[in-house]
Design a protein around this motif. Structure first.
Motif, PDB file in Angstrom:
ATOM      1  N   SER A  13       0.675   4.687  -1.367  1.00  0.00           N
ATOM      2  CA  SER A  13      -0.140   3.860  -0.492  1.00  0.00           C
ATOM      3  C   SER A  13      -1.540   4.451  -0.444  1.00  0.00           C
ATOM      4  N   GLY A  14      -2.493   3.605  -0.243  1.00  0.00           N
ATOM      5  CA  GLY A  14      -3.878   4.053  -0.204  1.00  0.00           C
ATOM      6  C   GLY A  14      -4.795   2.859  -0.150  1.00  0.00           C
ATOM      7  N   GLU A  15      -6.023   3.077  -0.571  1.00  0.00           N
ATOM      8  CA  GLU A  15      -7.024   2.017  -0.458  1.00  0.00           C
ATOM      9  C   GLU A  15      -6.709   0.827  -1.352  1.00  0.00           C
ATOM     10  N   HIS A  16      -5.905   1.035  -2.388  1.00  0.00           N
ATOM     11  CA  HIS A  16      -5.597  -0.066  -3.301  1.00  0.00           C
ATOM     12  C   HIS A  16      -4.323  -0.805  -2.915  1.00  0.00           C
ATOM     13  N   GLY A  17      -3.666  -0.406  -1.850  1.00  0.00           N
ATOM     14  CA  GLY A  17      -2.490  -1.140  -1.427  1.00  0.00           C
ATOM     15  C   GLY A  17      -1.315  -0.245  -1.091  1.00  0.00           C
ATOM     16  N   ARG A  18      -0.118  -0.826  -1.188  1.00  0.00           N
ATOM     17  CA  ARG A  18       1.081  -0.127  -0.776  1.00  0.00           C
ATOM     18  C   ARG A  18       2.249  -0.547  -1.660  1.00  0.00           C
ATOM     19  N   THR A  19       3.152   0.384  -1.924  1.00  0.00           N
ATOM     20  CA  THR A  19       4.363   0.065  -2.665  1.00  0.00           C
ATOM     21  C   THR A  19       5.568   0.620  -1.923  1.00  0.00           C
ATOM     22  N   ALA A  20       6.741   0.055  -2.225  1.00  0.00           N
ATOM     23  CA  ALA A  20       7.991   0.525  -1.637  1.00  0.00           C
ATOM     24  C   ALA A  20       9.093   0.354  -2.669  1.00  0.00           C
ATOM     25  N   TYR A  21      10.186   1.081  -2.474  1.00  0.00           N
ATOM     26  CA  TYR A  21      11.338   0.984  -3.364  1.00  0.00           C
ATOM     27  C   TYR A  21      12.585   0.699  -2.531  1.00  0.00           C
TER      28      TYR A  21
END
Length: 270
Positions: free
Chosen positions: A122-130
């Motif tokens: 996660s950061g300024e470019h967005g977020r991911t999850a699994y």
């Protein structure tokens, strides 16, 4: 001397049973696979010597599909059947637009789970999850708190089903599975699919299915009409359902578009 698989396998993995994600990993030159995966992968390669090229063709289509959807303004992706992380991953490709991106990855292989940290950023470019889940239970995927906390289901989502639907038997009702997932997404969402084609080389596919059955794997290749049915009710993106090598190739048209025995297509939810 290389380690025996049992010495480094994460908990929960039966290294004597082949798994499609680890076979795929072996085909594309990865190292997260075991003797059973390599043996089954080799059996597939004996029936279809170009299987490694086909695996890479699927990966290349995923890259093209994500770039196409990102260019169309899609900023969220649900990638089911993620497989073992391979650079670049979906979020990295989507972020090439420079816009914030949200991605949820889903798989049911403990090896993929062991690599999940590489997919959770996660950061300024967005977020991911699994999410560790099975495609056969789409309602559980859709209700999972990681999905609900990452994706905004009021905004378009790119649903990626790359080389995964063939793992569902007809008894699993794969069409209902895709319908459940796509129905939960808003207008303007897309679905991208690749699927091994029964009609490219029926004899070779029969040999692969026999090898898979002997190894305890479900593998159901389908013909073009059956693959196209997964996109019913959606608007096909040009050129429709075509051989994977022919779906908007980055370079010149392939000399033999049927060299990879997969159908590929993208459709938009009206």
């Amino acid at each position: 001397m290389s380690q025996e698989p049992a010495e480094w396998a994460p908990p929960g993995i039966d290294v004597t049973v082949p798994h499609s994600a680890r076979m795929y990993d072996w085909w594309i030159g990865g190292k997260d696979n075991f003797a059973a995966d390599r043996a089954m992968g080799a059996a597939f390669a004996e029936a279809i010597p170009s299987i490694r090229t086909m695996a890479r063709a699927n990966r290349a289509f995923m890259h093209r599909a994500v770039r196409h959807l990102a260019a169309a303004g899609v900023r969220q992706f649900l990638d089911i059947g993620t497989g073992i992380p391979t650079q670049p991953n979906v979020h990295q490709i989507a972020e090439e637009t420079g816009a914030p991106t949200r991605v949820v990855y889903v798989d049911n292989d403990p090896i993929v789970l062991a690599h999940a940290r590489a997919l959770q950023v996660s950061g300024e470019h967005g977020r991911t999850a699994y999410i560790d889940a099975d495609l056969r239970e789409p309602d559980k995927i859709l209700a999972h708190p990681e999905l609900r906390g990452t994706l905004d289901l009021d905004q378009p989502v790119g649903l990626l089903l790359i080389a995964v639907l063939m793992l569902l038997s007809d008894e699993d009702d794969p069409y209902a599975v895709v319908r459940t997932l796509f129905d939960a997404l808003p207008s303007g969402s897309y679905v991208a699919i690749t699927h091994p084609g029964q009609d490219f080389d029926p004899a070779a596919m029969a040999a692969v299915v026999a090898a898979a059955t002997q190894g305890g794997l479900t593998l159901v290749p389908r013909d073009r009409a059956a693959v196209t049915r997964f996109l019913d009710g959606a608007e096909p993106v040009d050129p429709g359902v075509v051989p994977v090598l022919s779906w908007r190739p980055d370079g010149p048209p392939p000399e033999d578009p049927n060299a990879a025995y997969y159908w590929a297509g993208i459709a938009r939810k009206p």
